[in-house]
Design a protein around this motif. Structure first.
Motif, mmCIF file in Angstrom:
data_model
loop_
_atom_site.group_PDB
_atom_site.id
_atom_site.type_symbol
_atom_site.label_atom_id
_atom_site.label_comp_id
_atom_site.label_asym_id
_atom_site.label_seq_id
_atom_site.Cartn_x
_atom_site.Cartn_y
_atom_site.Cartn_z
ATOM 1 N N ILE A 85 0.829 -1.219 0.000
ATOM 2 C CA ILE A 85 0.000 0.000 0.000
ATOM 3 C C ILE A 85 0.860 1.265 0.000
ATOM 4 N N VAL A 86 2.000 1.213 0.668
ATOM 5 C CA VAL A 86 2.865 2.401 0.731
ATOM 6 C C VAL A 86 3.412 2.740 -0.659
ATOM 7 N N ALA A 87 3.870 1.726 -1.370
ATOM 8 C CA ALA A 87 4.386 1.935 -2.727
ATOM 9 C C ALA A 87 3.275 2.405 -3.664
ATOM 10 N N GLU A 88 2.092 1.863 -3.481
ATOM 11 C CA GLU A 88 0.959 2.215 -4.343
ATOM 12 C C GLU A 88 0.519 3.662 -4.093
ATOM 13 N N ILE A 89 0.530 4.093 -2.839
ATOM 14 C CA ILE A 89 0.193 5.481 -2.513
ATOM 15 C C ILE A 89 1.184 6.424 -3.191
ATOM 16 N N GLU A 90 2.449 6.076 -3.115
ATOM 17 C CA GLU A 90 3.484 6.904 -3.721
ATOM 18 C C GLU A 90 3.288 6.990 -5.239
ATOM 19 N N ARG A 91 3.008 5.842 -5.844
ATOM 20 C CA ARG A 91 2.796 5.806 -7.290
ATOM 21 C C ARG A 91 1.594 6.668 -7.697
ATOM 22 N N LEU A 92 0.499 6.538 -6.957
ATOM 23 C CA LEU A 92 -0.725 7.259 -7.323
ATOM 24 C C LEU A 92 -0.588 8.761 -7.086
ATOM 25 N N PRO A 104 -1.346 5.132 5.532
ATOM 26 C CA PRO A 104 -2.477 4.201 5.634
ATOM 27 C C PRO A 104 -2.891 3.969 7.082
ATOM 28 N N LYS A 105 -4.179 3.771 7.292
ATOM 29 C CA LYS A 105 -4.667 3.541 8.651
ATOM 30 C C LYS A 105 -5.308 2.171 8.733
ATOM 31 N N LYS A 106 -5.550 1.770 9.961
ATOM 32 C CA LYS A 106 -6.154 0.457 10.151
ATOM 33 C C LYS A 106 -7.645 0.544 9.868
ATOM 34 N N GLY A 107 -8.114 -0.250 8.935
ATOM 35 C CA GLY A 107 -9.530 -0.261 8.582
ATOM 36 C C GLY A 107 -10.197 -1.526 9.080
ATOM 37 N N ALA A 108 -11.356 -1.800 8.497
ATOM 38 C CA ALA A 108 -12.097 -2.980 8.900
ATOM 39 C C ALA A 108 -11.412 -4.244 8.404
ATOM 40 N N ASP A 109 -11.719 -5.354 9.048
ATOM 41 C CA ASP A 109 -11.331 -6.673 8.557
ATOM 42 C C ASP A 109 -9.813 -6.860 8.454
ATOM 43 N N ILE A 126 -12.448 5.453 -4.080
ATOM 44 C CA ILE A 126 -11.693 4.202 -4.217
ATOM 45 C C ILE A 126 -10.888 3.950 -2.956
ATOM 46 N N GLU A 127 -11.007 2.752 -2.447
ATOM 47 C CA GLU A 127 -10.248 2.337 -1.270
ATOM 48 C C GLU A 127 -9.142 1.400 -1.729
ATOM 49 N N LEU A 128 -7.977 1.563 -1.156
ATOM 50 C CA LEU A 128 -6.902 0.585 -1.352
ATOM 51 C C LEU A 128 -6.744 -0.143 -0.044
ATOM 52 N N CYS A 129 -6.576 -1.446 -0.086
ATOM 53 C CA CYS A 129 -6.364 -2.146 1.164
ATOM 54 C C CYS A 129 -5.336 -3.254 1.036
ATOM 55 N N GLN A 130 -4.577 -3.362 2.085
ATOM 56 C CA GLN A 130 -3.555 -4.396 2.166
ATOM 57 C C GLN A 130 -3.802 -5.193 3.431
ATOM 58 N N GLU A 131 -3.834 -6.476 3.266
ATOM 59 C CA GLU A 131 -4.014 -7.376 4.402
ATOM 60 C C GLU A 131 -2.864 -7.167 5.385
ATOM 61 N N ILE A 132 -3.196 -7.017 6.656
ATOM 62 C CA ILE A 132 -2.146 -6.935 7.662
ATOM 63 C C ILE A 132 -1.640 -8.356 7.908
ATOM 64 N N ALA A 133 -0.345 -8.513 7.751
ATOM 65 C CA ALA A 133 0.233 -9.854 7.845
ATOM 66 C C ALA A 133 -0.029 -10.457 9.219
ATOM 67 N N THR A 134 -0.486 -11.674 9.205
ATOM 68 C CA THR A 134 -0.670 -12.372 10.473
ATOM 69 C C THR A 134 0.316 -13.527 10.520
#
Ligand code: ZN
Length: 140
Positions: A85-92, A104-109, A126-134
Motif C-alpha cells: 500500500i505504501v508503494a501504491e500510494i506513492e505511485r498514485l 495508511p490507517k487500520k480499517g475494517a477486517d 476508491i479504497e486501497l487495502c492491504q491485508e495486515i500480515a498475520t
C-alpha cells in the motif's frame, strides 16, 4: 492493483439491510465490526468469491451519514487489494491522484487502508487495502 477486494454499500439501517442482503445472497453476513474512529458499523457478506461490506453510520458526523444525506443509500466505495500500500500510494500521488490518508490507517477486517478522493476518480471513492500480515506457522 490486484483484484476488487470488496464493494462498500452505505445503508441507513444495518439490521434491516443485513436481512435484505442475506435473502439476496442466500447466506447471512459472517461478521460485524465497529470502526469507532470512523463512526461506522460494518457487516460483511460473501457472494461467491466476492465480498460486500454494508456500512451504517454510528454518529451524525460519520462519513457514511454525510454520504447518505447527500446521495442517499447506495454504493459508497470500491476497494482494491494491493500488496504494497505504501508503494501504491506513492505511485498514485505521482500520477496526480489525491490520497486522503497518505499514511495508511487500520480499517475494517484486519486491513491497512487508504482512500482516493473521488474528485480525481470520476466521482468514485476508491479504497486501497492491504491485508495486515498475520503470523501463520502452517505455511512454508
Ligand atoms: Zn471498504
Amino acid at each position: 492493483m490486484e483484484k476488487i477486494e470488496h464493494i462498500g454499500i452505505a445503508v441507513k439501517d444495518l439490521e434491516k439491510s443485513n436481512a435484505l442482503f442475506a435473502s439476496l445472497f442466500g447466506t447471512p453476513h459472517y461478521k460485524t465490526e465497529e470502526i469507532a474512529a470512523e463512526g461506522v458499523k460494518a457487516s460483511f457478506f460473501k457472494a461467491g468469491p466476492n465480498k460486500i461490506e454494508l456500512l451504517e453510520a454510528t454518529n451524525p458526523e460519520s462519513p457514511i451519514a454525510k454520504f447518505i444525506a447527500k446521495k442517499g443509500e447506495g454504493i459508497h466505495h470500491i476497494a482494491f487489494a494491493v500488496s504494497d500500500i505504501v508503494a501504491e500510494i506513492e505511485r498514485l500521488q505521482k500520477e496526480g491522484f489525491v490520497v486522503l490518508n497518505p499514511t495508511p490507517k487500520k480499517g475494517a477486517d484486519n486491513k491497512l487502508v487508504t482512500f482516493l478522493h473521488p474528485k480525481a476518480t470520476n466521482g468514485i471513492l476508491i479504497e486501497l487495502c492491504q491485508e495486515i500480515a498475520t503470523l501463520k506457522h502452517d505455511q512454508s
